[in-house]
Design a protein around this motif. Structure first.
Motif, PDB file in Angstrom:
ATOM      1  N   VAL A   1      -5.783  14.368  -1.920  1.00  0.00           N
ATOM      2  CA  VAL A   1      -5.693  13.119  -2.328  1.00  0.00           C
ATOM      3  C   VAL A   1      -4.284  13.277  -3.412  1.00  0.00           C
ATOM      4  O   VAL A   1      -4.216  14.719  -3.959  1.00  0.00           O
ATOM      5  N   ALA A   2      -3.633  12.243  -3.805  1.00  0.00           N
ATOM      6  CA  ALA A   2      -2.497  12.457  -4.620  1.00  0.00           C
ATOM      7  C   ALA A   2      -3.417  12.649  -5.991  1.00  0.00           C
ATOM      8  O   ALA A   2      -4.399  12.008  -5.864  1.00  0.00           O
ATOM      9  N   THR A   3      -2.591  13.171  -6.907  1.00  0.00           N
ATOM     10  CA  THR A   3      -3.305  13.280  -8.097  1.00  0.00           C
ATOM     11  C   THR A   3      -3.121  11.709  -8.912  1.00  0.00           C
ATOM     12  O   THR A   3      -2.124  11.234  -8.480  1.00  0.00           O
ATOM     13  N   PRO A   4      -3.747  11.574  -9.864  1.00  0.00           N
ATOM     14  CA  PRO A   4      -3.834   9.963 -10.410  1.00  0.00           C
ATOM     15  C   PRO A   4      -1.923   9.997 -11.026  1.00  0.00           C
ATOM     16  O   PRO A   4      -1.620   8.815 -10.869  1.00  0.00           O
ATOM     17  N   GLN A   5      -1.714  11.114 -11.439  1.00  0.00           N
ATOM     18  CA  GLN A   5      -0.350  11.199 -11.909  1.00  0.00           C
ATOM     19  C   GLN A   5       0.764  10.903 -11.001  1.00  0.00           C
ATOM     20  O   GLN A   5       1.664  10.092 -11.092  1.00  0.00           O
ATOM     21  N   GLN A   6       0.467  11.612  -9.836  1.00  0.00           N
ATOM     22  CA  GLN A   6       1.442  11.419  -8.741  1.00  0.00           C
ATOM     23  C   GLN A   6       1.316  10.067  -8.064  1.00  0.00           C
ATOM     24  O   GLN A   6       2.518   9.456  -7.952  1.00  0.00           O
ATOM     25  N   ALA A   7       0.465   9.405  -8.005  1.00  0.00           N
ATOM     26  CA  ALA A   7       0.181   7.899  -7.559  1.00  0.00           C
ATOM     27  C   ALA A   7       0.775   6.995  -8.548  1.00  0.00           C
ATOM     28  O   ALA A   7       1.615   6.412  -8.216  1.00  0.00           O
ATOM     29  N   GLN A   8       0.278   7.165  -9.842  1.00  0.00           N
ATOM     30  CA  GLN A   8       1.039   6.524 -10.581  1.00  0.00           C
ATOM     31  C   GLN A   8       2.561   6.492 -10.969  1.00  0.00           C
ATOM     32  O   GLN A   8       3.139   5.429 -10.886  1.00  0.00           O
ATOM     33  N   GLU A   9       3.009   7.524 -10.640  1.00  0.00           N
ATOM     34  CA  GLU A   9       4.385   7.640 -10.892  1.00  0.00           C
ATOM     35  C   GLU A   9       5.140   6.868  -9.729  1.00  0.00           C
ATOM     36  O   GLU A   9       6.234   6.292 -10.002  1.00  0.00           O
TER      37      GLU A   9
ATOM     38  N   ALA B   1       0.853  -0.976  -0.109  1.00  0.00           N
ATOM     39  CA  ALA B   1       0.011   0.062  -0.157  1.00  0.00           C
ATOM     40  C   ALA B   1       0.894   1.275  -0.057  1.00  0.00           C
ATOM     41  O   ALA B   1       1.668   1.452   0.838  1.00  0.00           O
ATOM     42  N   TYR B   2       0.697   2.137  -1.130  1.00  0.00           N
ATOM     43  CA  TYR B   2       1.643   3.133  -1.219  1.00  0.00           C
ATOM     44  C   TYR B   2       0.731   4.494  -0.658  1.00  0.00           C
ATOM     45  O   TYR B   2      -0.468   4.581  -1.132  1.00  0.00           O
ATOM     46  N   GLU B   3       1.021   4.680   0.549  1.00  0.00           N
ATOM     47  CA  GLU B   3       0.250   5.859   1.226  1.00  0.00           C
ATOM     48  C   GLU B   3       1.109   7.047   1.625  1.00  0.00           C
ATOM     49  O   GLU B   3       1.599   6.982   2.550  1.00  0.00           O
ATOM     50  N   PRO B   4       0.979   8.076   0.526  1.00  0.00           N
ATOM     51  CA  PRO B   4       1.800   9.294   1.003  1.00  0.00           C
ATOM     52  C   PRO B   4       1.228  10.125   2.299  1.00  0.00           C
ATOM     53  O   PRO B   4      -0.074  10.262   2.554  1.00  0.00           O
TER      54      PRO B   4
ATOM     55  N   LYS C   1       3.015  -9.742 -10.310  1.00  0.00           N
ATOM     56  CA  LYS C   1       2.088 -10.060  -9.748  1.00  0.00           C
ATOM     57  C   LYS C   1       1.614  -9.534  -8.313  1.00  0.00           C
ATOM     58  O   LYS C   1       0.431  -9.512  -7.910  1.00  0.00           O
ATOM     59  N   THR C   2       2.595  -8.553  -7.776  1.00  0.00           N
ATOM     60  CA  THR C   2       2.451  -7.942  -6.515  1.00  0.00           C
ATOM     61  C   THR C   2       1.205  -6.656  -6.794  1.00  0.00           C
ATOM     62  O   THR C   2       1.723  -5.955  -7.563  1.00  0.00           O
ATOM     63  N   ARG C   3       0.390  -6.691  -6.057  1.00  0.00           N
ATOM     64  CA  ARG C   3      -0.420  -5.519  -6.144  1.00  0.00           C
ATOM     65  C   ARG C   3       0.126  -4.346  -5.477  1.00  0.00           C
ATOM     66  O   ARG C   3       0.590  -4.367  -4.300  1.00  0.00           O
ATOM     67  N   ILE C   4      -0.255  -3.371  -6.070  1.00  0.00           N
ATOM     68  CA  ILE C   4       0.250  -1.837  -5.488  1.00  0.00           C
ATOM     69  C   ILE C   4      -0.900  -1.304  -5.570  1.00  0.00           C
ATOM     70  O   ILE C   4      -1.520  -0.776  -6.246  1.00  0.00           O
ATOM     71  N   ILE C   5      -1.362  -0.877  -4.106  1.00  0.00           N
ATOM     72  CA  ILE C   5      -2.562  -0.432  -3.987  1.00  0.00           C
ATOM     73  C   ILE C   5      -2.204   1.034  -3.338  1.00  0.00           C
ATOM     74  O   ILE C   5      -1.379   1.496  -2.961  1.00  0.00           O
ATOM     75  N   TYR C   6      -3.106   2.062  -3.644  1.00  0.00           N
ATOM     76  CA  TYR C   6      -3.016   3.539  -3.177  1.00  0.00           C
ATOM     77  C   TYR C   6      -3.836   3.874  -1.923  1.00  0.00           C
ATOM     78  O   TYR C   6      -5.013   3.393  -1.982  1.00  0.00           O
TER      79      TYR C   6
END
Ligand code: 13P
Length: 247
Positions: free
Chosen positions: A173-181, A161-164, A201-206
């Protein structure tokens, strides 16, 4: 990559009554079938929640002890979480890192123990605002990631889980671009340091101020494989909207 995964982290919120209502809303919600859905109630309500959920929603602890239970006042063991029906545990959440003071090594120990005992781990990483502003976002995330990678027995049962931190509970909220980056950078790191297979295969969730209105744009990003939701997961219908934002 992987099945969409949406977790609801209820944090230290709720009462018997409010949680009865929330579970009943979740039980009557229509959830897309192609999504793994997990909720994480406070420990004292875990039994109530596991006993009253009627569908396929899985349950997670919000923390676990580094080893077998025993004389560790105030702690909850992995064995106890499994005993009560939990399939997951959230580890490395920013609130535990920055408010409670847990460090990478301590979090790594917990993750290794939980995975060895067959519990899935939602492994949280993310930078502070000052770290982002200093251009250190990737460094911080990679270091937190490495602390997990150094000790875990396998990546079969981990969701990242990427959680800034600046986005958590702030409404920013992070912008979709910030999160995607960052998600791309994390996936690249997995590829370089572990393997192509783990990376794909590893899921990376925001996580961080995800709600019913901003989830759709985020979910469209190629490397966002789901969400870890705080505040908005306390409202059944809104949480269902976020689950159903799977593309
Ligand atoms: P919010 O959705 O309330 O910002 O919290 C995110 C979070 O910390 C989930 O673990």
């Amino acid at each position: 990559s992987g099945k969409f995964f949406v977790g609801g982290n209820w944090k230290c919120n709720g009462t018997k009554d409010s949680i009865t209502k929330l579970v009943s809303d979740l039980n009557s919600a229509k959830l897309e079938t192609d999504v793994d859905v997990v909720v994480s109630p406070p420990f004292v309500y875990l039994d109530q929640v596991t006993a009253s959920l009627t569908g396929r929603i899985e349950v997670s602890g919000q923390n676990s002890w580094i080893g077998k239970g025993g004389a560790f006042t105030g702690e909850i063991s992995v064995e106890q979480l499994k005993d009560i029906g939990c399939k997951w545990v959230i580890l490395g959440h920013s609130e535990r890192r920055h408010i409670i003071g847990e460090d990478d090594q301590f979090i790594g120990k917990k993750a290794a123990y939980a995975l060895n005992e067959g519990l899935g781990v939602i492994a949280c990483i993310g930078e502070l605002l000052e770290e982002r502003e200093a251009g250190k976002t990737f460094d911080v995330c990679f270091q937190q990631l490495k602390a997990f990678a150094d000790v875990v027995p396998s990546w079969d049962n981990i969701v990242i889980a990427y959680e800034p931190v600046w986005a958590i509970g702030t409404g920013k909220v992070a912008t979709p671009q910030q999160a995607q980056e960052v998600h791309v950078a994390v996936r690249d790191w997995l590829k370089k340091n572990l393997s192509e297979e783990v990376a794909s295969k590893t899921r990376i969730i925001y996580g961080g101020s995800v709600n019913g209105s901003n989830c759709a744009e985020l979910a469209k990003q190629e490397d966002i494989d789901g969400f870890l939701v705080g505040g908005a997961s306390l409202k059944g219908p809104e949480f269902a909207t976020i689950v159903n934002s799977v593309t």
